[in-house]
Enzyme design. Structure first.
Site, mmCIF file in Angstrom:
data_model
loop_
_atom_site.group_PDB
_atom_site.id
_atom_site.type_symbol
_atom_site.label_atom_id
_atom_site.label_comp_id
_atom_site.label_asym_id
_atom_site.label_seq_id
_atom_site.Cartn_x
_atom_site.Cartn_y
_atom_site.Cartn_z
ATOM 1 N N TYR A 1 3.671 7.136 10.027
ATOM 2 C CA TYR A 1 2.868 5.969 9.654
ATOM 3 C C TYR A 1 3.735 4.871 9.053
ATOM 4 O O TYR A 1 3.577 3.703 9.372
ATOM 5 C CB TYR A 1 1.776 6.386 8.672
ATOM 6 C CG TYR A 1 0.673 5.380 8.448
ATOM 7 C CD1 TYR A 1 -0.470 5.357 9.247
ATOM 8 C CD2 TYR A 1 0.757 4.439 7.426
ATOM 9 C CE1 TYR A 1 -1.486 4.440 9.038
ATOM 10 C CE2 TYR A 1 -0.258 3.520 7.206
ATOM 11 C CZ TYR A 1 -1.380 3.519 8.008
ATOM 12 O OH TYR A 1 -2.403 2.606 7.793
ATOM 13 N N LYS B 1 0.905 0.286 15.271
ATOM 14 C CA LYS B 1 2.318 0.274 15.673
ATOM 15 C C LYS B 1 2.683 -0.902 16.571
ATOM 16 O O LYS B 1 3.874 -1.136 16.817
ATOM 17 C CB LYS B 1 2.663 1.592 16.390
ATOM 18 C CG LYS B 1 2.635 2.803 15.477
ATOM 19 C CD LYS B 1 3.684 2.704 14.388
ATOM 20 C CE LYS B 1 3.628 3.855 13.417
ATOM 21 N NZ LYS B 1 4.208 3.475 12.105
ATOM 22 N N TYR C 1 -9.498 5.509 7.179
ATOM 23 C CA TYR C 1 -9.702 5.862 8.587
ATOM 24 C C TYR C 1 -10.756 6.961 8.608
ATOM 25 O O TYR C 1 -10.558 8.011 7.991
ATOM 26 C CB TYR C 1 -8.418 6.382 9.221
ATOM 27 C CG TYR C 1 -7.292 5.373 9.354
ATOM 28 C CD1 TYR C 1 -6.460 5.088 8.279
ATOM 29 C CD2 TYR C 1 -7.065 4.724 10.553
ATOM 30 C CE1 TYR C 1 -5.423 4.174 8.394
ATOM 31 C CE2 TYR C 1 -6.036 3.798 10.687
ATOM 32 C CZ TYR C 1 -5.217 3.532 9.603
ATOM 33 O OH TYR C 1 -4.199 2.607 9.722
ATOM 34 N N HIS D 1 0.848 -1.198 0.000
ATOM 35 C CA HIS D 1 0.000 0.000 0.000
ATOM 36 C C HIS D 1 0.883 1.247 0.000
ATOM 37 O O HIS D 1 1.684 1.441 0.913
ATOM 38 C CB HIS D 1 -0.924 0.003 1.224
ATOM 39 C CG HIS D 1 -2.112 -0.872 1.069
ATOM 40 N ND1 HIS D 1 -3.244 -0.747 1.831
ATOM 41 C CD2 HIS D 1 -2.360 -1.910 0.226
ATOM 42 C CE1 HIS D 1 -4.140 -1.645 1.472
ATOM 43 N NE2 HIS D 1 -3.627 -2.367 0.497
ATOM 44 N N PRO E 1 -4.523 0.602 18.657
ATOM 45 C CA PRO E 1 -4.269 0.060 17.307
ATOM 46 C C PRO E 1 -4.375 1.076 16.171
ATOM 47 O O PRO E 1 -4.054 0.759 15.036
ATOM 48 C CB PRO E 1 -5.344 -1.014 17.176
ATOM 49 C CG PRO E 1 -6.431 -0.566 18.094
ATOM 50 C CD PRO E 1 -5.736 0.102 19.249
#
Ligand code: APR
Ligand code: PHB
Length: 398
Positions: free
Chosen positions: A381, A294, A198, A73, A290
Site C-alpha cells: 500500500y 496505484k 475500505y 495518513h 483504483p
C-alpha cells in the site's frame, strides 16, 4: 522544422513531471497536449500519494502546495462483518501516505511547466521512432507543425496515440475487465473518519476518502450498466451508510454532491514499454483498478526510471539505463497490478454466491489476526522500494 531533445505526448501528471525533471537535468523537451489546460485540470481523479511520488513531485519543483495542504495518513481501516480493522502503515511498513487530490497536482504541475506545453495540439502523429531522429507532427490553430527529436515519451494515457502507433505484432497486451464500476461522489462535508475506510459488504464495496478536512470523496461499487442519473444523492448516501459498520454510518455527514461519476475497473498492462526511441509511460502502458490507489504512483515510478535514464544518456552518452527502462518499469508495474487485483478481489462483490463472500471474510479475519499478513498489505500500500538498476550512474542533484 523545429527541434528538441525529447518530445513528450500528453500533459497529464506523467508528461508534466517528466518535462520538469528533465529540465532540471538540463534536458530540453516539448509537451504536446491535445486538450486545453482547463479541460485537463477539470478531470476528477484519485488523491493518494506514496512517499516516492511525493519526493518526485518535490524534486520536480511542484511540491510546495502539496507539502502545505496534503494530509499525512499513517494507516487506514478495513470494514467487514460489522467491524473494523486498522492497517498501521507506519508501524508495519515504516511509512505513511499523503492525501492530496490529483486535480491539485495537475494544477501545480501546469503552473510549474509553463511555456513548455503546447495545449490544443491536434492530430499528434509519431514518425520514425525506430530511427535515431524521430519526428512528431501536429496541427495547432490550423497550421501544421513538425518537431525533430532524439526521443519520444508517450505520456498520453490509455486512449493516446503513442501505444496505438506501435505495430500490433511488437506489443503484448494483457487485460482484465472487472464486472462492476465505482460510483464516486465529491461533497463539501467533513470526512467520516481521519483515515480512509475500505468496506467489504454483502451489498458491495464502499470507500470513504477525502480531499481535505472539509471535502470528502466517497465511492460505492455499482453495476457497470448503471447511469449517474440512476443515483440521486439520497440513494447514494443511504447505500453508502448501509455498507458501513453501524457506529460509523451513524456519524456520516451528508450533503449535496458537487461531482458524481461512474468509472469502470480494469487491469491492463502493455509489454514492452520501449520501441526504439519511443518510451511508453503511465496510463499509456498500464491501468490498475483504483482500489489500491496505484494509478498515479505507478506513473510517477515510470517517470523516475525514464528521466534518470535520459539524464544519464545526455550526461554520459550511455544507453545502459535506457535499455533497462522497460524491464525495470514493468517489474514494478506487475507487482502493483497484482496488489491492485488482489485488493479488488478481496473487497468487491463479484456474485450473490454466499461461498465467495465467506472466503473474503475468512481472508479478512486472517489478515486482522496476522501481523505478517497485515505487513504484506502495508508494504504494498505504501509502495514497494525502488530498485536502483544495474547500470545506475551518478545523477546530478537537482
Ligand atoms: N495527443 C496529445 N495528447 C493526448 C493524446 C493525443 N493523441 N491522447 C491523449 N492525450 C493527453 C490526454 O488529454 C491527457 O491529458 O494525454 C494526457 C494523458 O494523461 P493521463 O491520462 O492522466 O495519463 P498519465 O499522465 O499517465 O497519468 C496517469 O492519471 O488517470 C490517472 O489513474 C491515472 O493516476 C493515473 C494517472
Ligand atoms: C481517492 O481519494 O479518490 C482514493 C483514495 C484511495 C483509493 C482510491 C481513491 O484507493
Amino acid at each position: 522544422m523545429a527541434g528538441t531533445q525529447v518530445v513528450i505526448v500528453g500533459a497529464g501528471p506523467s508528461g508534466l513531471m517528466l518535462s520538469l525533471l528533465l529540465q532540471r537535468q538540463g534536458v530540453d523537451s516539448v509537451v504536446l497536449e491535445r486538450h486545453t489546460r482547463e479541460y485537463v485540470e477539470a478531470r476528477i481523479r484519485a488523491g493518494l500519494l506514496e512517499c516516492g511520488t511525493v519526493d518526485l513531485l518535490n524534486e520536480a519543483g511542484a511540491g510546495e502546495r502539496m507539502m502545505g495542504e496534503g494530509l499525512v495518513h499513517d494507516g487506514f481501516e478495513l470494514a467487514f462483518d460489522g467491524g473494523l480493522h486498522r492497517i498501521d502503515l507506519q508501524g508495519l511498513a515504516g511509512q505513511h501516505v499523503l492525501i492530496y487530490g490529483q486535480t491539485e497536482i495537475q494544477k501545480d504541475l501546469g503552473d510549474a511547466a509553463g511555456e513548455r506545453v503546447v495545449w490544443g495540439a491536434a492530430d499528434v502523429t509519431l514518425h520514425d521512432f525506430d530511427s535515431s531522429r524521430p519526428r512528431v507532427t501536429y496541427r495547432k490553430d490550423g497550421a501544421q507543425h513538425e518537431i525533430e527529436c532524439d526521443f519520444i515519451a508517450g505520456c498520453d494515457g490509455y486512449h493516446g496515440v503513442s501505444r496505438a502507433s506501435v505495430p500490433r505484432d511488437r506489443i503484448a497486451l494483457h487485460e482484465r475487465i472487472y464486472p462492476f464500476g465505482w460510483l464516486g461522489v465529491l461533497a463539501d462535508v467533513p470526512p467520516l473518519s481521519d483515515e480512509l475506510i475500505y468496506a467489504n459488504h454483502a451489498r458491495g464495496f464502499a470507500l470513504c476518502s477525502m480531499r481535505s478536512t472539509h471535502r470528502s470523496r466517497y465511492y460505492v461499487q455499482c453495476p457497470l450498466e448503471d447511469k449517474v442519473e440512476d443515483w440521486s444523492d439520497e440513494r447514494f448516501w443511504s447505500e453508502l451508510a448501509a455498507r458501513l459498520p453501524g457506529d460509523r454510518a451513524s456519524r456520516l455527514v451528508t450533503g449535496p454532491s458537487i461531482e458524481k461519476s461512474i468509472a469502470p475497473l480494469r487491469s491492463f498492462v502493455a509489454e514492452p514499454m520501449r520501441f526504439g526511441r519511443l518510451f511508453l509511460v503511465g496510463d499509456a502502458a498500464h491501468i490498475v483498478p483504483p482500489t489500491g490507489a496505484k494509478g498515479l504512483n505507478l506513473a510517477a515510478a515510470d517517470v523516475r526510471v525514464l528521466y534518470q535514464a535520459l539524464a544519464e544518456y545526455y550526461r554520459a552518452r550511455s544507453e545502459a539505463l535506457l535499455d533497462e527502462y522497460s524491464a525495470r518499469a514493468l517489474s514494478r508495474v506487475w507487482k502493483a497490478t497484482r496488489f491492485s487485483w488482489w485488493f479488488t478481489t478481496l473487497m468487491h462483490k463479484f456474485s450473490d454466491e454466499p461461498f465467495a463472500h465467506k472466503l473474503q471474510l475468512a481472508e479478512l479475519q486472517y489478515l486482522a489476526g496476522s501481523t505478517a499478513a497485515s505487513t504484506v498489505v502495508a508494504e504494498n500500500y505504501v509502495g514497494l522500494p525502488f530498485d536502483a538498476g544495474r547500470a545506475a550512474g551518478t545523477i546530478r542533484a537537482a
